[in-house]
Design a protein around this motif. Sequence first.
Motif, PDB file in Angstrom:
ATOM      1  N   ARG A 163       0.823  -1.218   0.000  1.00  0.00           N
ATOM      2  CA  ARG A 163       0.000   0.000   0.000  1.00  0.00           C
ATOM      3  C   ARG A 163       0.857   1.268   0.000  1.00  0.00           C
ATOM      4  N   ASP A 164       2.145   1.111  -0.060  1.00  0.00           N
ATOM      5  CA  ASP A 164       3.048   2.258   0.061  1.00  0.00           C
ATOM      6  C   ASP A 164       3.052   3.088  -1.223  1.00  0.00           C
ATOM      7  N   PRO A 165       2.803   4.407  -1.138  1.00  0.00           N
ATOM      8  CA  PRO A 165       2.759   5.238  -2.341  1.00  0.00           C
ATOM      9  C   PRO A 165       4.017   5.153  -3.207  1.00  0.00           C
ATOM     10  N   ALA A 166       5.200   5.186  -2.581  1.00  0.00           N
ATOM     11  CA  ALA A 166       6.434   5.114  -3.364  1.00  0.00           C
ATOM     12  C   ALA A 166       6.504   3.799  -4.143  1.00  0.00           C
ATOM     13  N   MET A 167       6.123   2.688  -3.513  1.00  0.00           N
ATOM     14  CA  MET A 167       6.152   1.394  -4.193  1.00  0.00           C
ATOM     15  C   MET A 167       5.086   1.320  -5.281  1.00  0.00           C
ATOM     16  N   ILE A 168       3.903   1.861  -5.006  1.00  0.00           N
ATOM     17  CA  ILE A 168       2.832   1.858  -6.008  1.00  0.00           C
ATOM     18  C   ILE A 168       3.275   2.614  -7.260  1.00  0.00           C
ATOM     19  N   ILE A 169       3.974   3.738  -7.061  1.00  0.00           N
ATOM     20  CA  ILE A 169       4.494   4.494  -8.195  1.00  0.00           C
ATOM     21  C   ILE A 169       5.617   3.723  -8.873  1.00  0.00           C
ATOM     22  N   TYR A 170       6.553   3.213  -8.077  1.00  0.00           N
ATOM     23  CA  TYR A 170       7.768   2.600  -8.618  1.00  0.00           C
ATOM     24  C   TYR A 170       7.465   1.358  -9.453  1.00  0.00           C
ATOM     25  N   LEU A 171       6.520   0.531  -8.994  1.00  0.00           N
ATOM     26  CA  LEU A 171       6.204  -0.701  -9.719  1.00  0.00           C
ATOM     27  C   LEU A 171       4.838  -0.639 -10.406  1.00  0.00           C
ATOM     28  N   ASP A 172       4.357   0.564 -10.644  1.00  0.00           N
ATOM     29  CA  ASP A 172       3.244   0.810 -11.570  1.00  0.00           C
ATOM     30  C   ASP A 172       1.903   0.226 -11.148  1.00  0.00           C
ATOM     31  N   ASN A 173       1.687  -0.018  -9.855  1.00  0.00           N
ATOM     32  CA  ASN A 173       0.395  -0.591  -9.499  1.00  0.00           C
ATOM     33  C   ASN A 173      -0.744   0.424  -9.618  1.00  0.00           C
ATOM     34  N   ALA A 174      -0.415   1.706  -9.711  1.00  0.00           N
ATOM     35  CA  ALA A 174      -1.463   2.707  -9.946  1.00  0.00           C
ATOM     36  C   ALA A 174      -2.091   2.511 -11.329  1.00  0.00           C
ATOM     37  N   GLN A 175      -1.402   1.796 -12.215  1.00  0.00           N
ATOM     38  CA  GLN A 175      -1.936   1.503 -13.550  1.00  0.00           C
ATOM     39  C   GLN A 175      -2.577   0.110 -13.623  1.00  0.00           C
ATOM     40  N   ASN A 176      -2.711  -0.557 -12.475  1.00  0.00           N
ATOM     41  CA  ASN A 176      -3.275  -1.914 -12.442  1.00  0.00           C
ATOM     42  C   ASN A 176      -4.799  -1.822 -12.358  1.00  0.00           C
ATOM     43  N   ARG A 177      -5.478  -2.136 -13.447  1.00  0.00           N
ATOM     44  CA  ARG A 177      -6.928  -1.950 -13.546  1.00  0.00           C
ATOM     45  C   ARG A 177      -7.630  -3.254 -13.930  1.00  0.00           C
ATOM     46  N   LYS A 178      -8.878  -3.356 -13.555  1.00  0.00           N
ATOM     47  CA  LYS A 178      -9.711  -4.487 -13.980  1.00  0.00           C
ATOM     48  C   LYS A 178      -9.714  -4.570 -15.503  1.00  0.00           C
ATOM     49  N   GLY A 179      -9.423  -5.758 -16.017  1.00  0.00           N
ATOM     50  CA  GLY A 179      -9.382  -5.957 -17.459  1.00  0.00           C
ATOM     51  C   GLY A 179      -8.064  -5.555 -18.087  1.00  0.00           C
ATOM     52  N   ARG A 180      -7.243  -4.775 -17.387  1.00  0.00           N
ATOM     53  CA  ARG A 180      -5.923  -4.354 -17.883  1.00  0.00           C
ATOM     54  C   ARG A 180      -4.900  -4.472 -16.760  1.00  0.00           C
ATOM     55  N   PRO A 181      -4.660  -5.688 -16.273  1.00  0.00           N
ATOM     56  CA  PRO A 181      -3.755  -5.852 -15.131  1.00  0.00           C
ATOM     57  C   PRO A 181      -2.308  -5.483 -15.466  1.00  0.00           C
ATOM     58  N   ASN A 182      -1.655  -4.817 -14.520  1.00  0.00           N
ATOM     59  CA  ASN A 182      -0.223  -4.543 -14.621  1.00  0.00           C
ATOM     60  C   ASN A 182       0.481  -5.509 -13.667  1.00  0.00           C
ATOM     61  N   GLU A 183       1.403  -6.312 -14.178  1.00  0.00           N
ATOM     62  CA  GLU A 183       1.985  -7.407 -13.406  1.00  0.00           C
ATOM     63  C   GLU A 183       3.280  -7.050 -12.684  1.00  0.00           C
ATOM     64  N   ASN A 184       3.743  -5.799 -12.800  1.00  0.00           N
ATOM     65  CA  ASN A 184       5.059  -5.459 -12.257  1.00  0.00           C
ATOM     66  C   ASN A 184       5.177  -5.734 -10.760  1.00  0.00           C
ATOM     67  N   TYR A 185       4.219  -5.230  -9.973  1.00  0.00           N
ATOM     68  CA  TYR A 185       4.328  -5.437  -8.531  1.00  0.00           C
ATOM     69  C   TYR A 185       4.110  -6.898  -8.163  1.00  0.00           C
ATOM     70  N   ALA A 186       3.129  -7.544  -8.777  1.00  0.00           N
ATOM     71  CA  ALA A 186       2.850  -8.950  -8.481  1.00  0.00           C
ATOM     72  C   ALA A 186       4.081  -9.816  -8.713  1.00  0.00           C
ATOM     73  N   ARG A 187       4.820  -9.535  -9.776  1.00  0.00           N
ATOM     74  CA  ARG A 187       6.026 -10.319 -10.088  1.00  0.00           C
ATOM     75  C   ARG A 187       7.124 -10.077  -9.052  1.00  0.00           C
ATOM     76  N   GLU A 188       7.410  -8.799  -8.776  1.00  0.00           N
ATOM     77  CA  GLU A 188       8.502  -8.491  -7.851  1.00  0.00           C
ATOM     78  C   GLU A 188       8.170  -8.910  -6.430  1.00  0.00           C
ATOM     79  N   LEU A 189       6.882  -8.869  -6.060  1.00  0.00           N
ATOM     80  CA  LEU A 189       6.458  -9.310  -4.733  1.00  0.00           C
ATOM     81  C   LEU A 189       6.949 -10.721  -4.460  1.00  0.00           C
ATOM     82  N   MET A 190       6.826 -11.606  -5.447  1.00  0.00           N
ATOM     83  CA  MET A 190       7.256 -12.990  -5.251  1.00  0.00           C
ATOM     84  C   MET A 190       8.734 -13.194  -5.586  1.00  0.00           C
ATOM     85  N   GLU A 191       9.198 -12.598  -6.679  1.00  0.00           N
ATOM     86  CA  GLU A 191      10.573 -12.849  -7.125  1.00  0.00           C
ATOM     87  C   GLU A 191      11.614 -12.230  -6.207  1.00  0.00           C
ATOM     88  N   LEU A 192      11.385 -10.978  -5.781  1.00  0.00           N
ATOM     89  CA  LEU A 192      12.400 -10.254  -5.006  1.00  0.00           C
ATOM     90  C   LEU A 192      12.080 -10.131  -3.523  1.00  0.00           C
TER      91      LEU A 192
END
Length: 305
Positions: A163-192
């Motif tokens: 929920r951190d604003p800096a992380m949401i900006i950095y890994l593009d979750n602000a662009q994660n929308r229904k029907g148009r998912p952005n996978e950047n945060y989901a990937r790094e959450l598990m990988e890193l």
Amino acid sequence: MKTIARSDWSRDRAAHLLNRAGFGCTPEQADAAAKRDPAELVDELVSFDTAKAPTPPEWVKPGVEEREKYREMAGLTPEERRDRQREIRRENLERLAQLRIWWLERMRTGPAPLQERLTLFLHGHFATGMTKVRNAYAMYEQNRMFRAKASGNWEDIVLAVSRDPAMIIYLDNAQNRKGRPNENYARELMELFTLGEGHYTEKDIQESARAFSGWGLHRDRVEFYFLERQHDNDRKVFFEKSGNLNGEDIVRFILERPRAAEYLARKLWAFFAYAEPEAEVVSDLAAVLRASRMELKPALRAMFL
């Protein structure tokens, strides 16, 4: 894990502990620590007292309205707008420099060296950067959050990062929308951040991204905001669990996996002790994490002893 015996406790070992759990010590501090019982000393280190910590830079105020700066540009000419944008970028860089100095001063003189050391660990582990975030207040808020949760529960920390604003900006979750998912945060959450490469599938990433859809930012303030209309409420399948899963579910399911404790144990040991810890060390520390439901304080105590 094997605990140091009182008979093995010495000035050199005391100084070594203070170096690893903080940022060094004076000869007088090493002398005093050597006279203490190691268990009592470690208990004191992992219990923070921040009453005398330096105050943050004067520009740090709750509810900063960043969008106001850009609303001012509505009536400007293109050239004036470019000048104002350069001004805002310059101001943010100046603030970032002040923020660095403030944090270094906390590391140098603050009353809780281990808290600052853990804040540094979390800052490196959940890596973000000003080059993309471009908001000094968001970076301050992240630093404050890391410090507040430093020796707490790992699930609470991972959720706060989600929920951190800096992380949401950095890994593009602000662009994660229904029907148009952005996978950047989901990937790094598990990988890193929690499991490491190879412990999930591409399908897990896709379903996790859908669960985090709508986790964005307030349009006027630098704070988390759940955009309900942009959240995907359809059925998702993640690690063999199914339903209308959300971000909280994803974090919980990830950290229930045995691998999560092992991954964190390895990261903690590598940061505080040495790289490439032995399998037995990782296994023992992971067992402490699991037994405490991923509370950091018992693991830190076991490691420092």
